[in-house]
Scaffold this motif. Structure first.
Motif, short mmCIF file in Angstrom:
data_model
loop_
_atom_site.label_atom_id
_atom_site.label_comp_id
_atom_site.label_asym_id
_atom_site.label_seq_id
_atom_site.Cartn_x
_atom_site.Cartn_y
_atom_site.Cartn_z
N ALA A 209 0.58 5.02 0.72
CA ALA A 209 -0.15 6.20 1.18
C ALA A 209 0.86 7.30 1.35
N MET B 175 0.84 -1.20 0.00
CA MET B 175 0.00 0.00 0.00
C MET B 175 0.87 1.24 0.00
N VAL C 190 -0.94 8.18 -5.15
CA VAL C 190 -1.49 7.27 -4.13
C VAL C 190 -2.03 6.05 -4.85
N GLU D 278 -3.34 2.12 -3.56
CA GLU D 278 -3.45 1.33 -2.33
C GLU D 278 -3.43 -0.18 -2.56
N ASP D 279 -3.40 -0.61 -3.83
CA ASP D 279 -3.28 -2.04 -4.09
C ASP D 279 -1.80 -2.41 -4.10
#
Lengths: 214, 250
Positions: free
Chosen positions: A3, A1, A71, A73-74
């Motif tokens: 972020a 991920m 960004v 997130e996978d």
């Protein structure tokens, strides 16, 4: 991920940089149909790129129209991390594929995917005629395109010739650096000297032991 | 009506019942020039703030998204591309003029797929419980009379695990930037408003409403109090704008 982290640059600036690169990339790909088709085959894969100095993080989503996300997130299919200088070293290496594997960049995930993308970049061949023809017409476009192709070929040959001549001048004429064979001789002599010194030291130790025991 | 509860309208204190009408007046006045003014006032940076919001939303194909105070539809337009025909995007705005401008713009862009429009008050959202994967409100929360009520209403319509994103002007993190920003807001902004939208007062209100809006930490606490979890914020352009994100608990 992925972020956004605290020490990252301002998200608005990061988005601006990535947006500009993405737009340039998409525009360039308009004139490289072969590369676009190859990228389409890699659709669904993603590469997480992290530059640690200065901090810049992005995920490249591969598709006919690639995207750069700040960004994502996978889990990325592959990730690559290192200093900007390490990235530049790979980009400018004579054989980037080998530099990618042997360099200081940290690579995780699908290495084959990275090599495929690297090959695509290396073989990127822009069709200059298309954008020029759109503005100037087919005949003029073709002539200018032909001229540009010849110019780039000349530029490439000139660069290679200049590199070769410059290295010959530095080594042979100006003698600023020794030629590789001389260097190898020097290193061999140095190795022999080291071995002799080691032997001499061992002999001295043995003599010292014999003297103290007698 | 001396016992009437008070709230802010810019720097003025007004009766709670009065605020919605006053805000509506501001947006009726600026609706037709809203996009132009956004570009002029922010130098186009509002597009970057919105792009980051979309990236952080995690919205993907098939999701349902509610864009509150969606105005002229910048976010809704992008979301409709992402969710595709299987998804749903609702552009909601309390102000009829803004909604009209947004609807016309999106129709002109050919964006009809998965999009619907609703004139709705953020405090009393007319949607079923647990019906959206993502709720966004960009530059709208500071105009809402009761922000706590609005946050709870957003929590209600979100699915468990769904996320709320609040993009809003906030407090610059650097003193020097703060001073420059104040000078720009109170001297340049109303003049730009007068010049390009023929309305200085609305832009004076904009500058004032930003100053009385809760700062980053306060809004984060308000989201936690409303029932969101993992509330966090990301400062952009030195804190001039902050993006808050919170998740609805499972």
């Amino acid at each position: 991920m992925v972020a956004p982290s605290e020490n990252q640059i301002d998200p608005a600036l990061q988005v601006a940089i990535l947006g500009a690169i993405e737009t340039a990339l998409v525009q360039a790909l308009q004139y490289a149909p072969q590369t676009r088709a190859e990228l389409n085959k890699l659709s669904g894969n993603s590469i997480h790129i992290r530059v640690v100095q200065p901090v810049l993080e992005t995920t490249l989503l591969l598709a006919e129209r690639p995207q750069l996300r700040s960004v994502y997130e996978d889990k990325a299919s592959a990730s690559i991390e290192g200093k900007l200088s390490d990235f530049l070293q790979v980009a400018t290496a004579e054989d980037p594929a080998i530099a990618l594997i042997n360099g200081d960049l940290k690579i995780r995930g699908d290495t084959r995917l990275l090599q495929q993308v690297q090959t695509l970049v290396a073989e990127l061949d822009l069709d200059w005629e298309a954008p020029i023809s759109a503005v100037a017409g087919d005949v003029i476009g073709h002539q200018i395109g032909k001229g540009l192709r010849a110019f780039f070929r000349w530029g490439q040959h000139s660069r290679l010739a200049l590199e070769r001549q410059l290295s010959e001048y530095i080594v042979e004429e100006a003698r600023l650096t020794p030629p590789p064979l001389e260097l190898e001789d020097f290193y061999r002599d140095l190795r022999h000297l080291q071995q002799r010194l080691d032997r001499c030291e061992a002999r001295l130790k043995r003599l010292k032991r014999e003297r103290s025991s007698s | 009506m001396s016992d009437q509860q008070k709230t802010h309208f810019g720097y003025r204190e007004v009766d709670v019942n009065e605020k919605a009408g006053l805000v509506a007046g501001v947006f009726h006045s600026v609706a037709s020039r809203y996009d132009l003014m956004n570009d002029l006032m922010s130098g186009g940076i509002h597009r970057l703030w919105k792009r980051f919001t979309i990236e952080l939303s995690g919205v993907r194909s098939g999701h349902s998204v509610l864009d509150i105070a969606g105005g002229t539809g910048d976010l809704a337009s992008k979301f409709s591309d992402i969710v595709g025909p299987e998804g749903r995007v609702v552009l909601a705005d309390i102000n009829e003029s803004m909604l009209q401008v947004g609807r016309d713009k999106l129709l002109d862009q050919g964006k009809t797929q998965a999009l619907s429009f609703a004139q709705a008050d953020a405090q009393y959202l007319p949607f079923e419980d647990n019906s959206f994967d993502c709720v966004t409100i960009a530059f709208g929360l500071r105009n809402v009379t009761d922000k706590d009520l609005a946050l709870r209403s957003m929590l209600r319509v979100l699915k468990p695990g769904g996320r709320l994103l609040v993009l809003e002007f906030s407090k610059p993190t650097n003193d020097l930037l703060s001073k420059a920003y104040d000078a720009y807001s109170f001297n340049v902004l109303p003049k730009l408003g007068q010049l390009f939208a023929g309305d200085a007062d609305s832009y004076q209100y904009l500058a004032e409403s930003i100053r009385v809006h809760p700062d980053q930490e306060t809004l984060k606490e308000m989201m936690l109090d409303a029932g969101f979890e993992q509330s966090e914020f990301f400062n952009m352009t030195g804190g001039i704008v902050a993006l808050h994100r919170g998740l609805k608990p499972w």
